[in-house]
Design an enzyme around this catalytic site. Structure first.
Site, mmCIF file in Angstrom:
data_model
loop_
_atom_site.group_PDB
_atom_site.id
_atom_site.type_symbol
_atom_site.label_atom_id
_atom_site.label_comp_id
_atom_site.label_asym_id
_atom_site.label_seq_id
_atom_site.Cartn_x
_atom_site.Cartn_y
_atom_site.Cartn_z
ATOM 1 N N LYS A 113 -12.794 -19.468 -0.505
ATOM 2 C CA LYS A 113 -13.296 -18.721 0.892
ATOM 3 C C LYS A 113 -13.420 -19.677 1.852
ATOM 4 C CE LYS A 113 -14.644 -14.626 -0.357
ATOM 5 N NZ LYS A 113 -14.420 -13.374 0.497
ATOM 6 N N SER A 166 -10.209 -18.174 -8.286
ATOM 7 C CA SER A 166 -10.878 -18.133 -7.141
ATOM 8 C C SER A 166 -12.135 -18.877 -6.961
ATOM 9 C CB SER A 166 -10.779 -16.658 -6.551
ATOM 10 O OG SER A 166 -11.513 -15.851 -7.526
#
Length: 502
Positions: A51, A305
């Site tokens: 992110k 992720s």
């Protein structure tokens, strides 16, 4: 639009804060499923998530006056850390609105980076609504976690790296989807340079806003979202991400909580790293897609992720991982309430590794036993159930029963009027097949087992709780039996917890 995204991705400023994460072979899971699985290790970024790429790229493009006023973001956790880190690097204020369900590890991490945390709402969508109000009130710049071209371009650098790191053939790239920022950026880049590579989105069965939206041809808003994979718990996907996903993404796959837990275990066994549920979502999807489509010999990339796992959740993950890998089957078995039945059941189990054994005497005619067994496939699960039935034990397969797996397995017990002359003992058995059968075979047939609980904790020794009905006249013989077993034991008959509950 296409050329614009290529240019945006190629000129992104992500490497001021991000690293080029490794693309690693997952040898054990590759061997297990018969395909080459490569993990794109975004969980190794400075904030343990991809992110920060999009957050920093967006904020680095802001005008000096905007940075001076500060930024605001709504996030389930990982975007929040990315924004906080970017703000620290760029020297600006960052207000982060997070759902109250956000794991504490993520809240603490944002505060540790200097972010001002506001906890409100049960999902990202609830937090985003409140963040928009604060944006206007305090004249802050909103940094969207996914629905912004600069954020999408920053995330797209993940796809750029994959193609650079692996110029050889790739059959599919699997990407977790929450709001759609990561998959939009990856797909926008990959499908223009290597259109032969499938880009496949992965969502949970209880947070599938993108899948439903693509099927409906319009953005669908979910009433509720599942919170286990909190990093992808989004009620409505973005406008821009919806457009890009419809244009570039080839297919989707849905997975459940057990499959995610199994994927977390897979990554740990291959890398000794612990992913958060959203971080393991892509691998869970890759395994499911390969199984559903009978893929063999393919090369698949799964983007890991994030690794912002709440430590307290690991207990649940460990319990459910074997079910998700089809390595544990859970059954309710009914046996006659007569001496020797328990031994016959153990003989029927044979040398299989037992993960759980729960029983409490409750009926004069029949007994219900809760059993967990290690298996190698769902086919073995069915064979086991049929085998028990053939041996005269009515069998109910509970492997897919959420209530049984989450609650019932820890609640088998209670008081019983039939447990006359019951003595309660704790034993430590060597954790190997046959130990229980040896114990039962050495028992006097006049002694009845009225309570039994065993749960595999992964240790060298199994910890077992047993209630045995021993007539007072047999106390001396029973003591000799205990001492002759050679297993450590403790008499818990006077334990106040036993007196209170059992």
């Amino acid at each position: 639009m296409s050329t614009d995204y290529l240019k945006r991705i190629l000129t992104s400023k992500v490497y001021d804060v991000a690293i080029e994460s490794a693309l690693e072979s997952a040898s054990q899971v590759s061997s297990h499923i018969g395909n080459t699985v490569l993990l794109k290790r975004e969980d190794t970024q400075p904030v343990f998530s991809f992110k920060l790429r999009g957050a920093y790229n967006k904020m680095a493009s802001l005008a000096p006056a905007e940075l001076k006023r500060g930024v605001i973001a709504a996030s389930a956790g990982n975007h929040a850390q990315g924004v906080a880190l970017a703000a620290k690097r760029l020297g600006c204020r960052a207000v982060i609105v997070m759902p109250v369900t956000t794991p504490q590890v993520k809240v603490d991490a944002v505060r540790g980076l200097g972010g001002e945390v506001v906890l409100i709402g049960d999902s990202f969508s609830d937090s985003a609504e409140h963040a928009r109000e604060l944006e206007k009130k305090e004249k802050l710049t909103f940094v969207h976690p996914f629905d912004d071209p600069d954020v999408i371009a920053g995330q797209g650098t993940v796809g750029m790296e994959i193609l650079r790191q692996h110029p050889d053939p790739i059959d599919a790239i699997f990407v977790a989807i929450g709001g759609g920022g990561l998959i939009s950026g990856v797909a926008a880049y990959v499908k223009q340079l290597r259109p032969d590579i499938k880009v496949i989105g992965v969502q949970t069965v209880d947070s599938d806003a993108m899948v439903r939206s693509v099927k409906a041809g319009r953005r669908v808003t979910l009433n509720d979202v599942g919170l286990f994979s909190d990093g992808t718990a989004v009620k409505q996907v973005g406008l821009e991400t919806f457009k890009l996903v419809r244009e570039y993404v080839d297919d989707f796959v849905l997975v459940d909580t057990d499959a995610i837990c199994a994927a977390i275990k897979d990554v740990f066994q291959d890398t000794r790293s612990v992913l958060e549920p959203a971080g393991a979502l892509a691998l869970a999807g890759a395994k499911r897609y390969a199984a559903d489509n009978a893929w063999k010999g393919k090369t698949m990339v799964a983007i890991t992720s994030g690794a912002n796992m709440n430590f307290d959740r690991l207990r649940f993950v460990a319990d459910r991982a074997d079910v998700g890998q089809a390595r544990e089957a859970v059954f309710a078995l009914t046996i006659p309430e007569k001496r020797g039945s328990f031994l016959r059941l153990c003989e029927a189990v044979g040398n299989r590794s037992v993960t759980e054994f729960n029983y409490r005497i409750s009926d004069a005619e029949t007994a219900h036993v809760f059993v967990g067994l290690q298996i190698s496939s769902t086919a073995e699960q069915e064979r086991l159930a049929n085998s028990f039935r053939k041996k005269g034990f009515p069998t109910l397969d509970l492997s897919g029963n959420e209530m049984a797996k989450t609650h019932l397995r820890y609640m088998v017990g209670g008081r019983s009027e039939l447990a006359e002359h019951e003595m309660l003992f704790r034993f430590e058995f060597p954790e190997r097949p046959g130990a229980l059968t040896r114990f039962l075979g050495a028992m006097n047939p006049n002694w009845n087992i009225s309570l039994f609980h065993y749960r595999n904790q992964g240790d060298d020794y199994g910890r077992i709780l047993v209630g045995i009905q021993v007539p007072p006249a047999d106390k001396k013989v029973f003591k000799a039996f205990l001492d002759g077993l050679g297993y450590p034991y403790w008499n818990e008959s006077d334990n106040p917890a036993y007196r209170l509950f059992l």
